[in-house]
Design a protein around this motif. Sequence first.
Motif, PDB file in Angstrom:
ATOM      1  N   LEU A 153       0.930  -1.521  -0.017  1.00 14.13           N
ATOM      2  CA  LEU A 153       0.010  -0.081  -0.096  1.00 14.13           C
ATOM      3  C   LEU A 153       0.929   1.318   0.077  1.00 14.13           C
ATOM      4  CD1 LEU A 153      -2.755   1.496   0.306  1.00 14.13           C
ATOM      5  CD2 LEU A 153      -2.396   1.058   2.785  1.00 14.13           C
ATOM      6  N   VAL A 154       0.703   2.079  -0.989  1.00 14.93           N
ATOM      7  CA  VAL A 154       1.558   3.213  -1.222  1.00 14.93           C
ATOM      8  C   VAL A 154       0.795   4.641  -0.974  1.00 14.93           C
ATOM      9  CG1 VAL A 154       2.847   4.675  -2.572  1.00 14.93           C
ATOM     10  CG2 VAL A 154       2.945   2.150  -2.989  1.00 14.93           C
ATOM     11  N   GLY A 192       7.288  12.827  -6.152  1.00 15.49           N
ATOM     12  CA  GLY A 192       7.946  11.628  -5.466  1.00 15.49           C
ATOM     13  C   GLY A 192       7.016  10.302  -5.295  1.00 15.49           C
ATOM     14  N   ILE A 193       5.780  10.212  -5.258  1.00 18.35           N
ATOM     15  CA  ILE A 193       4.778   9.148  -5.142  1.00 18.35           C
ATOM     16  C   ILE A 193       5.027   8.610  -6.773  1.00 18.35           C
ATOM     17  CG2 ILE A 193       2.563   9.999  -5.919  1.00 18.35           C
ATOM     18  CD1 ILE A 193       1.423   8.374  -3.625  1.00 18.35           C
ATOM     19  N   ARG A 194       5.093   9.022  -7.700  1.00 18.78           N
ATOM     20  CA  ARG A 194       5.432   8.657  -9.067  1.00 18.78           C
ATOM     21  C   ARG A 194       6.449   7.696  -9.066  1.00 18.78           C
ATOM     22  NH1 ARG A 194       3.497  12.336 -11.914  1.00 18.78           N
ATOM     23  NH2 ARG A 194       5.471  13.258 -12.480  1.00 18.78           N
ATOM     24  N   LYS A 195       7.570   8.177  -8.359  1.00 19.51           N
ATOM     25  CA  LYS A 195       8.852   7.340  -8.433  1.00 19.51           C
ATOM     26  C   LYS A 195       8.723   6.218  -7.393  1.00 19.51           C
ATOM     27  CE  LYS A 195      13.005   7.848  -9.372  1.00 19.51           C
ATOM     28  NZ  LYS A 195      13.610   7.161 -10.170  1.00 19.51           N
ATOM     29  N   MET A 255       8.054   0.323  -6.288  1.00 16.04           N
ATOM     30  CA  MET A 255       7.486  -0.594  -5.687  1.00 16.04           C
ATOM     31  C   MET A 255       7.045  -1.593  -6.701  1.00 16.04           C
ATOM     32  SD  MET A 255       8.070  -0.253  -2.700  1.00 16.04           S
ATOM     33  CE  MET A 255       9.459   0.831  -2.628  1.00 16.04           C
ATOM     34  N   LYS A 256       6.717  -1.328  -7.853  1.00 18.82           N
ATOM     35  CA  LYS A 256       6.013  -2.054  -9.005  1.00 18.82           C
ATOM     36  C   LYS A 256       7.206  -3.322  -9.285  1.00 18.82           C
ATOM     37  CE  LYS A 256       3.717  -0.493 -12.627  1.00 18.82           C
ATOM     38  NZ  LYS A 256       3.463   0.643 -13.621  1.00 18.82           N
ATOM     39  N   GLN A 257       8.376  -2.998  -8.916  1.00 16.88           N
ATOM     40  CA  GLN A 257       9.384  -3.792  -9.241  1.00 16.88           C
ATOM     41  C   GLN A 257       9.393  -4.998  -8.212  1.00 16.88           C
ATOM     42  OE1 GLN A 257      13.342  -2.083 -10.007  1.00 16.88           O
ATOM     43  NE2 GLN A 257      12.477  -0.343 -10.774  1.00 16.88           N
ATOM     44  N   ILE A 258       8.774  -4.977  -7.228  1.00 21.59           N
ATOM     45  CA  ILE A 258       9.071  -5.752  -6.028  1.00 21.59           C
ATOM     46  C   ILE A 258       7.485  -6.268  -5.832  1.00 21.59           C
ATOM     47  CG2 ILE A 258       9.087  -5.614  -3.615  1.00 21.59           C
ATOM     48  CD1 ILE A 258      11.321  -3.617  -3.771  1.00 21.59           C
ATOM     49  N   GLY A 292       5.780   8.289   0.604  1.00 24.22           N
ATOM     50  CA  GLY A 292       6.511   9.032   0.227  1.00 24.22           C
ATOM     51  C   GLY A 292       6.696   9.202  -1.176  1.00 24.22           C
ATOM     52  N   ILE A 293       7.611   9.343  -1.938  1.00 23.20           N
ATOM     53  CA  ILE A 293       9.096   9.976  -1.430  1.00 23.20           C
ATOM     54  C   ILE A 293       8.812  11.280  -1.101  1.00 23.20           C
ATOM     55  CG2 ILE A 293      11.457  10.338  -1.729  1.00 23.20           C
ATOM     56  CD1 ILE A 293      11.240   8.295  -3.940  1.00 23.20           C
TER      57      ILE A 293
END
Lengths: 261, 261
Positions: free
Chosen positions: A12-13, A23-26, A31-34, A102-103
């Motif tokens: 959850l972001v 920052g949240i887009r980054k 997180m999509k990689q994980i 974040g970020i």
Amino acid sequence: MSNTKDKKPLILVSNDDGITANGIRKLVDLMKQIGEVVVVAPDSPQSGMGHAITIGNTLRLFRERIFPEVEAYKCSGTPADCVKLGKHHVLKDRTIDLVVSGINHGANTSISVLYSGTMSAAIEGAIEGTPAIGFSLCDYDPEADFDHADEWILKITEQTLKRGLPKYTALNVNIPPKRIEKVKGVKVCRQANAKWEEVFDQRRDPTGKPYFWLGGNFVNFDKGEDNDEWAIANNYISVVPCQFDLTAHHAINYMNEEWEL
Amino acid sequence: MSNTKDKKPLILVSNDDGITANGIRKLVDLMKQIGEVVVVAPDSPQSGMGHAITIGNTLRLFRERIFPEVEAYKCSGTPADCVKLGKHHVLKDRTIDLVVSGINHGANTSISVLYSGTMSAAIEGAIEGTPAIGFSLCDYDPEADFDHADEWILKITEQTLKRGLPKYTALNVNIPPKRIEKVKGVKVCRQANAKWEEVFDQRRDPTGKPYFWLGGNFVNFDKGEDNDEWAIANNYISVVPCQFDLTAHHAINYMNEEWEL
């Protein structure tokens, strides 16, 4: 608390700069990689909201399609409201493996953790017993470059999922601004003893009535080298594990000895 | 930190229910028996504001003459803003001996300390190095009776001024609701391990769009007898000394041992 299953972790972001911030887009991209990412973030900037929640007023929550292939919602409330809605409404039938926030565009070191909406989202995760991390870049520029932090954010997130955190803790991660010299590494440390020395800028509105802007100077009292201010000043990423028991345990004995009630 | 001078102590009073609440009127009346009182309180209710401060927006501060013989100001901001304005603008050339906040209409025990505007005003005092107390009555009725607490509020305040508090601590004082049985006394204790289990009440506005009310059930996990929930349930006044170092010191060793970064 480690994720040993084959399925991707559910992440959850949230944030406090609002759902359209860079920052949240980054953070969503990383997180999509994980894992599988679901976003619930404020529909407008919520900096300085501390651990505010919406009482005595209603909340709005609408689907938002700005992140490719990611389920996302914008919320009219605070960062803490967003995590509550994410946990108890959007994802109420599922187990969240990690809350990240974040970020943040700006530092949340030392005393700023108290005022930080970014960290309130993470601490709200910790209250729910979910591992949680708040990421902040020590650069207030909305166009700041986050790329130098990518590998570290991935590493810290992967370690959190793999090794877990002691229950009821959330990580306050601050990243030095991009410099010519590369980031030296990570320091696990304590919150520095520092504060903001407020200066109010008093002005007059067009009708002559006074109003104020809150401003201030940061004052660092801490001479130690085991704190987040030292880490950032020395080009390390600071990681402060945070908890939400505010009890000053050392003061209980003092009061039981000295006070007459 | 004790007040040994002959002059009356200078007491800054704030709250989160707003300057017209019954609770702050009662607190002002009590504090006038002890010292010189100056009030800076929100102009509207600020419950649940946590440690929010006003960033990116302006603040208003106007003289308010509702407390006989007391210098008072209403502020458009949060409880933390009020204490900052009180300290750094209204009373900037004077030394504040004590910050008190409340009396809140409702409990601020256990986890509620995080969401509490009442306690954020007190903790803001502690950040400034000033002894500080947040008072809350465990009764949400705006017309609740506070009189059974008078003698205890006076005692706790006098002890704070006389004995002092360890630096950077603020007291979270919760008072049981008025019952037939008299309050048994005071327990200095720790914050209970408890949380709110959120329930969102989803409704439709007249145009058919959804909105939510945040609600919840209080869940107490704590089996101890040394915490604030136990004290209130057993008709004691709970006094939890609070601090604002959120570092989970016990987690630092764990991370330095277990993590690979």
